[in-house]
Design an enzyme around this catalytic site. Structure first.
Site, PDB file in Angstrom:
ATOM      1  N   TYR A  36      43.700  39.227  22.440  1.00 43.51           N
ATOM      2  CA  TYR A  36      44.007  39.801  23.754  1.00 43.51           C
ATOM      3  C   TYR A  36      44.305  38.622  24.664  1.00 43.51           C
ATOM      4  CZ  TYR A  36      43.062  42.943  27.773  1.00 43.51           C
ATOM      5  OH  TYR A  36      43.137  43.674  28.929  1.00 43.51           O
ATOM      6  N   LYS A  62      45.903  45.738  22.995  1.00 44.95           N
ATOM      7  CA  LYS A  62      45.034  46.676  23.707  1.00 44.95           C
ATOM      8  C   LYS A  62      44.403  47.675  22.742  1.00 44.95           C
ATOM      9  CE  LYS A  62      45.253  45.908  28.234  1.00 44.95           C
ATOM     10  NZ  LYS A  62      44.159  45.953  29.210  1.00 44.95           N
ATOM     11  N   ASP A  67      51.060  46.940  31.766  1.00 44.43           N
ATOM     12  CA  ASP A  67      51.970  45.880  32.215  1.00 44.43           C
ATOM     13  C   ASP A  67      53.348  46.405  32.603  1.00 44.43           C
ATOM     14  OD1 ASP A  67      49.987  44.051  31.976  1.00 44.43           O
ATOM     15  OD2 ASP A  67      50.688  43.154  30.123  1.00 44.43           O
ATOM     16  N   ALA A  91      47.861  41.482  47.311  1.00 40.53           N
ATOM     17  CA  ALA A  91      47.715  42.939  47.359  1.00 40.53           C
ATOM     18  C   ALA A  91      48.897  43.648  46.710  1.00 40.53           C
ATOM     19  CB  ALA A  91      47.546  43.397  48.811  1.00 40.53           C
ATOM     20  N   ALA A 131      47.545  45.705  41.252  1.00 38.70           N
ATOM     21  CA  ALA A 131      46.137  45.540  40.897  1.00 38.70           C
ATOM     22  C   ALA A 131      45.258  45.499  42.139  1.00 38.70           C
ATOM     23  CB  ALA A 131      45.945  44.276  40.064  1.00 38.70           C
ATOM     24  N   ASN A 176      44.319  35.604  36.302  1.00 38.67           N
ATOM     25  CA  ASN A 176      44.386  34.970  34.981  1.00 38.67           C
ATOM     26  C   ASN A 176      45.715  34.246  34.824  1.00 38.67           C
ATOM     27  OD1 ASN A 176      41.920  35.735  33.591  1.00 38.67           O
ATOM     28  ND2 ASN A 176      42.670  37.837  33.705  1.00 38.67           N
ATOM     29  N   ASN A 190      38.976  43.971  31.902  1.00 33.82           N
ATOM     30  CA  ASN A 190      39.217  45.406  31.753  1.00 33.82           C
ATOM     31  C   ASN A 190      38.661  45.964  30.455  1.00 33.82           C
ATOM     32  OD1 ASN A 190      40.715  44.773  34.005  1.00 33.82           O
ATOM     33  ND2 ASN A 190      42.466  46.044  33.445  1.00 33.82           N
TER      34      ASN A 190
END
Length: 571
Positions: A109, A182, A254, A310, A313, A428, A473
């Site tokens: 991942y 995922k 994504d 902002a 996410a 990240n 997540n």
């Protein structure tokens, strides 16, 4: 299921009934167990002479492949080794993963998956997943059927259009790897059977010139399609999936910012769907916030929140925190709750008269009147320091991917007016984190309550060891998917998302100084089961569960596939 073998994939363990014989058994990763086949099984399945005569067991096989894994020095090499193992023996792959999940999660991942995505067309080997092209919409149904699963065989479909891959942007057809990654986590962490999921990439072109000019690129060679044609393609995909696999949760991954909210808003009340970047991120951050707020002793609804970065996410986090404030507060109106949030983008503080804002950002934008009297450097671009100095926030959330944005000056300004500042640098990879936990604790003399997006080592400060929570997540989405599957929820509601966050927050004890704000990634199986039970109960309360949950704990446990070799029957 399929023509080569049959197995009940809705329970933790069931007999594997194999139709094929000889080398065909060894070529299928769900029927192959190599030298773990007993001599009797080898005779039944016509495997004599096709492998060494010595018998072994799953534990020894796991030791062997772990040694092979450790022999690789690069993260990409480790990824490719695991990928090859999964293509050879899926039970062994997941057994290895389950035993070393915390160690291997960054390989299968984020962050290693990013490099694998970028190199997809170069390292392409065995196809896995479904590839759907916007230039061939008539092929959607047959392509999905070609994956070989029946209507009731599918719990999850993870789909991406590859526009917003991690921190590396548009990656075209290589995005299939994020869907595969995922779903691997769903299986390893929550026990979703690996043959009850479908990874999908929607190939709508790419604006990545590096890919378009690469002779090895395997996707459609044109710019990314947008507008009505894109929307029609999405609609056709959703309608086809829900018709073919009516019990499946559609997990969006994504998708670019401009489309992510639109797609979620268009379908969340019509089909069982979930966007991990918006809702999954929000849920795990809310869980960490609830744990941190408990330490401060100040009710969530009394906090002032700055969201730096902002986008989808960041606004997803704000939305779930807003809903929790309204749900748990006794007197605040929606307008009063909105007034507690200060969203900052690349151009500075959001204002209602900014035409560049997306529709999902506009409700959070401020009026010019809200900053009247502020002493700022540039009224048309009010930055983070301006906001911190004037708002005196108690919560600072970073989803900007702007490494080092939370400077010493900004953090100390915040800490001057806040006893226990809650600061979450969530971007990240590590290089893009808004600050390191070590710096945050040093600059606040150990008072900051910190959760990060990337993994960080514990920080020793003032005689206290601070264990840093990773807001990953993976603490939420596997359990959510398991809970949905267990009760066959027809929708994913905001109440189910909030239940997942509260269940996660309830798994930590924050009273010990320096305690982490979220459970350890090493406890993912337990975390996922706990979240799943809460989700299934919430689905039942909200009337979207299609199966009665008479014993949620047992029903969720029974649904979790165990990566062990089942009994074999030759048919």
């Amino acid at each position: 299921m399929g023509r080569e073998y049959d197995q009940d994939t809705t329970v933790g363990s069931s007999t594997l009934r194999i139709r094929t014989r000889g080398r065909a058994v060894l070529s299928n990763p769900m029927t192959n167990r190599g030298t773990a086949f007993t001599l009797a099984e080898r005779e039944l399945l016509e495997l004599d002479g096709l492998m060494p005569t010595g018998e072994t067991n799953l534990e020894n096989q796991t030791r062997r492949v772990y040694e092979q894994y450790r022999a690789n020095k690069s993260m990409l090499g480790k990824f490719l080794t695991l990928n090859a193992l999964r293509d050879r023996n899926e039970v062994l792959f997941y057994h290895l993963l389950a035993e070393h999940l915390e160690e291997m999660l960054p390989v299968i991942y984020t962050p290693t998956i990013g490099e694998a995505i970028e190199r997809f067309s170069h390292d392409y080997n065995r196809p896995r997943g479904v590839f759907l092209s916007i230039d061939r919409p008539d092929k959607i149904e047959q392509s999905l059927l070609n994956y070989g699963l029946r209507a009731d065989d599918v719990d999850l479909i993870c789909v991406t259009d590859s526009e917003g891959i991690l921190g590396i942007g548009d990656q075209g057809i290589g995005g299939i790897q994020i869907a595969i990654g995922k779903l691997s986590v769903y299986t390893a962490a929550a026990g979703i059977h690996p043959r009850r999921v479908i990874p999908v990439v929607l190939d709508v072109g790419t604006d990545n010139l590096g890919l378009l000019s690469n002779d090895l690129y395997l996707g459609e060679r044109h710019s990314r399609v947008r507008g009505q044609r894109y929307d029609d393609f999405i609609e056709l995909f959703v309608s086809t999936v829900t018709r073919l696999f009516p019990q499946a949760l559609i997990h969006w991954e994504d998708v670019g910012t401009a489309n992510a909210y639109r797609i979620l808003d268009a379908y969340k009340d019509k089909v069982c769907t979930f966007n991990d970047d918006i809702q999954g991120t929000a849920a795990v951050v809310l869980a960490a916030l609830l744990a941190a707020v408990d330490v401060t002793g100040v009710d969530l609804g009394e906090h002032r929140v700055v969201v730096f970065g902002a986008g989808s996410a960041g606004m997803g986090i704000a939305g779930l925190v807003r809903d929790e404030m309204l749900r748990t507060g006794s007197s605040q109106t929606e307008e009063e709750v909105y007034s507690r949030f200060w969203p900052i983008g690349i151009q500075g503080l959001y204002f209602v008269d900014d035409h560049r804002l997306h529709s999902f950002q506009k409700p959070w934008a401020r009026r010019r009147l809200d900053v009247a009297g502020w002493d700022v450097k540039d009224p048309d671009a009010i930055g983070l320091m301006d906001v911190v100095r004037n708002v005196r926030p108690t919560i600072l959330i970073g989803t900007s991917t702007k490494g080092g944005a939370f400077t010493r000056e900004i953090v100390q300004e915040m800490a001057e007016h806040c006893t226990r500042p809650i600061i979450f640098p969530l971007s990240n990879p590590t290089s893009r984190a808004e600050a390191t936990p070590a710096d945050l604790l040093e600059w606040t003399d150990g008072r900051a309550l910190v959760a990060s997006g990337s993994p960080f080592d514990p920080v020793d400060h003032g005689g206290v060891r601070h264990t840093i929570a990773q807001s990953n997540n993976a603490l939420i989405f596997p359990g959510l998917g398991l809970g949905v599957a267990a009760c066959r929820a027809s929708r994913v509601t905001e109440g189910m998302i909030a239940a997942a966050a509260n269940a996660l927050a309830g798994m930590v004890n924050t009273w010990r100084p320096g305690a982490r704000l979220l459970p350890s990634m090493s406890d993912l199986r337990l975390v996922s089961a706990t979240v799943a039970i809460a989700v299934a109960r919430a689905a039942t309360q909200e009337g979207v569960a299609q199966l009665p949950m008479t014993d949620p704990i047992q029903q969720v446990y029974d649904r979790m596939w165990q990566p062990n070799y089942p009994d074999v029957e030759a048919i």
